[in-house]
Design an enzyme around this catalytic site. Structure first.
Site, PDB file in Angstrom:
ATOM      1  N   ASN A  84      33.376 -57.575   1.101  1.00 51.92           N
ATOM      2  CA  ASN A  84      32.163 -57.878   0.338  1.00 51.92           C
ATOM      3  C   ASN A  84      32.448 -58.549  -1.003  1.00 51.92           C
ATOM      4  OD1 ASN A  84      31.430 -54.776   1.633  1.00 51.92           O
ATOM      5  ND2 ASN A  84      30.295 -56.572   2.307  1.00 51.92           N
ATOM      6  N   VAL A  91      31.298 -60.187  -6.533  1.00 51.40           N
ATOM      7  CA  VAL A  91      31.005 -59.008  -5.716  1.00 51.40           C
ATOM      8  C   VAL A  91      29.623 -59.139  -5.076  1.00 51.40           C
ATOM      9  CG1 VAL A  91      30.683 -56.497  -5.768  1.00 51.40           C
ATOM     10  CG2 VAL A  91      32.427 -57.562  -7.209  1.00 51.40           C
ATOM     11  N   CYS A  92      29.563 -58.869  -3.786  1.00 51.05           N
ATOM     12  CA  CYS A  92      28.301 -58.877  -3.045  1.00 51.05           C
ATOM     13  C   CYS A  92      27.885 -57.416  -2.860  1.00 51.05           C
ATOM     14  CB  CYS A  92      28.529 -59.561  -1.692  1.00 51.05           C
ATOM     15  SG  CYS A  92      27.069 -59.556  -0.646  1.00 51.05           S
ATOM     16  N   LEU A  93      26.924 -56.973  -3.680  1.00 53.01           N
ATOM     17  CA  LEU A  93      26.488 -55.579  -3.669  1.00 53.01           C
ATOM     18  C   LEU A  93      24.998 -55.553  -4.007  1.00 53.01           C
ATOM     19  CD1 LEU A  93      27.371 -52.546  -3.598  1.00 53.01           C
ATOM     20  CD2 LEU A  93      27.881 -52.747  -6.033  1.00 53.01           C
ATOM     21  N   SER A 126      27.107 -57.458   5.448  1.00 53.99           N
ATOM     22  CA  SER A 126      26.968 -58.419   4.351  1.00 53.99           C
ATOM     23  C   SER A 126      28.326 -59.021   3.986  1.00 53.99           C
ATOM     24  CB  SER A 126      26.360 -57.688   3.149  1.00 53.99           C
ATOM     25  OG  SER A 126      26.018 -58.599   2.141  1.00 53.99           O
TER      26      SER A 126
END
Length: 158
Positions: A84, A91-93, A126
């Site tokens: 992620n 950062v993909c959060l 994701s």
């Protein structure tokens, strides 16, 4: 003073009083020695008992003038290995996405704990980088080996 700066000064005060063990976060010093409250350098320890244990992972937090209405950009060094984390390090959060779970009430401490949680519990729905995502999904041993190599790379902070 802008709402952004007021909030970040308050965050800094709170962080200095109470932050999770092993973490650090501080505003970056400018060339003139003054603190830039909109750019922070932080370190997130890998949780004990996980494949991330032993590492302290460096991140940068960039706050726009629209903070806290908009979330900061949170980035690991480029090339950071995690399903992620984009190749750029971003950062993909969901709590860092204003269209998803970002709320202005989220604190620096909650953000950093959220990123720490993401390290060991990636979201395969994701994916942000293919190699780590593929290994996590299809070849767990290879994924674990790479994460442990990365942990060794980040055992000391500069």
């Amino acid at each position: 003073m802008s709402l952004c700066k007021i909030r970040l000064q308050e965050e800094r005060k709170q962080w200095r009083k109470d932050h999770p063990f092993g973490f650090f976060a501080k505003p970056v010093k400018g060339a003139d020695g003054s603190l830039d409250l909109t750019l922070w350098s932080a370190g997130i320890p890998g949780k004990a008992g996980t494949i991330w244990e032993g590492g302290v992972y460096p991140i940068k937090l960039e706050f726009s003038e629209e903070y806290p209405s908009k979330p900061p950009r949170v980035r690991f060094p480029s090339g950071f290995y995690h399903p992620n984390v984009y190749p750029s390090g971003t950062v993909c959060l969901s709590i860092l996405n204003e269209e998803q779970d970002w709320k202005p009430a989220i604190t620096m401490k909650q953000l950093l704990l959220g990123v720490q949680e993401l390290l060991d519990t990636p979201n395969p729905e994701s994916p942000a980088q293919e190699p780590a995502w593929k290994a996590f999904s299809n070849d767990r041993q290879s994924y674990i080996k790479k994460v442990k190599e990365q942990a060794r790379k980040y055992t000391t902070m500069d």
